[in-house]
Motif scaffolding. Structure first.
Motif: not given
Lengths: 139, 139, 139
Positions: A33-43
């Protein structure tokens, strides 16, 4: 590009724990990924995520001290007390710190500051394994 | 459409500061996005971002008063004390307020409420310049 | 795929209220998203959003008790007092809990944990109707 991975973290003791390495390892597509976002979610509703100092273990111990002071176990005013003295406090701490992080990605890596690391905040005495859902998007 | 910009904010004194204008000016592509999201991220562990009242300076002064009361400098229980009395308090405030904002974009503008403005929350006495990473996506 | 909806919530009394059903109903396109994110944003500075326990009403009452204790109405140190004793406290609670949630989507549904529900946190005595902006993206 979108991808989503589940990550189950082994049980840890109550407190604040660095998990940056586990999170990154669970998303191999990060590298492309050159440009992006990582979403980290705890359930969960009694454990949370935050970003903070990644070097000194005493910072993580101070987080545990501070939050135990600010949100006491077994506070006399809690109505929801039947699941143990740490239960309602854990719910409140979870909302103060939050259930997710959205992190910038650049040139195949998380674009964190030098001192930033991902913390798993385990607010229960016996929290058990915790499930994360990792969603990566970018181009 | 994806774009990413670095924005370095000049040093400010400890406290809460409106930075909506600087953030918007740093992302000229906003004007061409019909629907999207702007992610604003601070790459530090002793300064944070929040969204709050954009009109009265006394609100921002009350934020500083409240957080200094709720998270005291030099608390006797802090183990991590070697970087000054404001250091550990700054880490905790950063996690209470958070390192990022995700803001909706509509018709070429941030779709904020009338009274919402972006605050830089500087928690250190001598925080220095602060780096933001702005990631815009949309169509 | 991007879509954006406004959702106006009817006035509720001060406190913490489950709104998962209203949010999901306002975004019918959710059902067609395989992997994505839903961004839920409140356009106000005296009401907030959080994710927490969706079963026991006593948890939501304890949230109200705790936050009233931690961020007192009419605190003597507040300078911004002309809009009522609950106003400045509402601003601070809003920043502690936050103005938005980013939630993972998988196979046409919000990928929440079993016990997670969306709370509208109404911090004012007379908050009135509250506007949300819901932004869905995915593939």
């Amino acid at each position: 590009m979108w991808t989503q991975h589940e990550l189950t973290l082994r049980p840890v003791r109550r407190g604040f724990h660095l998990i940056t390495r586990e999170v990154v390892a669970a998303v191999p597509e990060l590298a492309s990924v050159g440009v992006g976002l990582l979403h980290v979610f705890i359930q969960h509703t009694s454990a949370s995520l935050t970003l903070n100092e990644n070097a000194s273990p005493d910072v993580r111990r101070d987080f545990e001290r501070y939050f135990n002071h600010a949100v006491p176990d077994g506070w006399a005013e809690y109505e929801h007390a039947q699941e143990g003295p740490d239960d309602m406090a854990a719910h409140i701490k979870t909302s103060l710190l939050g259930p997710s992080l959205t992190l910038p990605v650049r040139a195949g890596r998380l674009a964190l500051g030098t001192w930033q690391g991902i913390y798993l905040c385990e607010h229960r005495d016996q929290g058990g394994a915790r499930k994360l859902l990792l969603t990566l998007q970018g181009e």
